[in-house]
Write a protein that holds these residues in place. Sequence first.
Motif, PDB file in Angstrom:
ATOM      1  N   ILE A   1      -6.335   3.654   4.648  1.00  0.00           N
ATOM      2  CA  ILE A   1      -5.846   5.032   4.766  1.00  0.00           C
ATOM      3  C   ILE A   1      -4.984   5.387   3.553  1.00  0.00           C
ATOM      4  CG2 ILE A   1      -4.284   6.553   6.059  1.00  0.00           C
ATOM      5  CD1 ILE A   1      -5.339   5.100   8.620  1.00  0.00           C
ATOM      6  N   TYR A   2      -4.084   4.490   3.175  1.00  0.00           N
ATOM      7  CA  TYR A   2      -3.232   4.744   2.006  1.00  0.00           C
ATOM      8  C   TYR A   2      -4.080   4.903   0.733  1.00  0.00           C
ATOM      9  CZ  TYR A   2       1.393   4.203   4.081  1.00  0.00           C
ATOM     10  OH  TYR A   2       2.537   4.394   4.801  1.00  0.00           O
ATOM     11  N   LYS A   3      -5.164   4.182   0.646  1.00  0.00           N
ATOM     12  CA  LYS A   3      -6.021   4.270  -0.542  1.00  0.00           C
ATOM     13  C   LYS A   3      -6.677   5.649  -0.673  1.00  0.00           C
ATOM     14  CE  LYS A   3      -7.332  -0.580  -1.076  1.00  0.00           C
ATOM     15  NZ  LYS A   3      -8.458  -1.543  -0.987  1.00  0.00           N
ATOM     16  N   THR A   4      -6.863   6.327   0.419  1.00  0.00           N
ATOM     17  CA  THR A   4      -7.525   7.640   0.371  1.00  0.00           C
ATOM     18  C   THR A   4      -6.564   8.781   0.088  1.00  0.00           C
ATOM     19  OG1 THR A   4      -7.347   7.982   2.766  1.00  0.00           O
ATOM     20  CG2 THR A   4      -9.332   6.872   1.949  1.00  0.00           C
ATOM     21  N   ARG A   5      -5.304   8.517   0.018  1.00  0.00           N
ATOM     22  CA  ARG A   5      -4.312   9.570  -0.226  1.00  0.00           C
ATOM     23  C   ARG A   5      -4.275   9.987  -1.669  1.00  0.00           C
ATOM     24  NH1 ARG A   5       1.126   8.675   2.926  1.00  0.00           N
ATOM     25  NH2 ARG A   5       0.506   9.876   4.703  1.00  0.00           N
TER      26      ARG A   5
ATOM     27  N   ALA B   1       0.832  -1.207   0.000  1.00  0.00           N
ATOM     28  CA  ALA B   1       0.000   0.000   0.000  1.00  0.00           C
ATOM     29  C   ALA B   1       0.865   1.256   0.000  1.00  0.00           C
ATOM     30  CB  ALA B   1      -0.938  -0.009   1.205  1.00  0.00           C
ATOM     31  N   LYS B   2       1.972   1.223   0.716  1.00  0.00           N
ATOM     32  CA  LYS B   2       2.904   2.360   0.726  1.00  0.00           C
ATOM     33  C   LYS B   2       3.374   2.696  -0.682  1.00  0.00           C
ATOM     34  CE  LYS B   2       5.653   2.512   4.932  1.00  0.00           C
ATOM     35  NZ  LYS B   2       6.933   2.087   5.503  1.00  0.00           N
ATOM     36  N   LYS B   3       3.549   1.663  -1.505  1.00  0.00           N
ATOM     37  CA  LYS B   3       4.026   1.851  -2.875  1.00  0.00           C
ATOM     38  C   LYS B   3       2.873   2.145  -3.845  1.00  0.00           C
ATOM     39  CE  LYS B   3       6.121  -2.170  -2.833  1.00  0.00           C
ATOM     40  NZ  LYS B   3       6.909  -3.361  -3.204  1.00  0.00           N
TER      41      LYS B   3
END
Length: 101
Positions: free
Chosen positions: A97-101, A29-31
């Motif tokens: 959370i990462y998906k909403t960035r 997800a970070k990537k």
Amino acid sequence: MEELENIIFELIVYAGNGKSSAMEAIQEAKKGEFEKADQSLKDASVELGKAHKYQTSLIQAEAAGKATTITLLLIHAQDHFMSAMTVIDLATEIVEIYKTR
């Protein structure tokens, strides 16, 4: 005792696999690799399900009157299982959370 030890080791292995997959999901997800992250979360859930089957077998045996000897190894296995559950839950939230960035 050998059968109990085998169950305990299976519990440790599958819980550890689930936890590792959950951590992989966070890294993906970070990537921005959300499909890979989602697959890692699914893998984590499958592994945790396998661990849960072994935990359930211990609970059912005790409920049937077959007392389980509490050993440090059994406590260690339960700790692995509980921490894996927590990590998977948190990883799911972190991926979202990462998906909403």
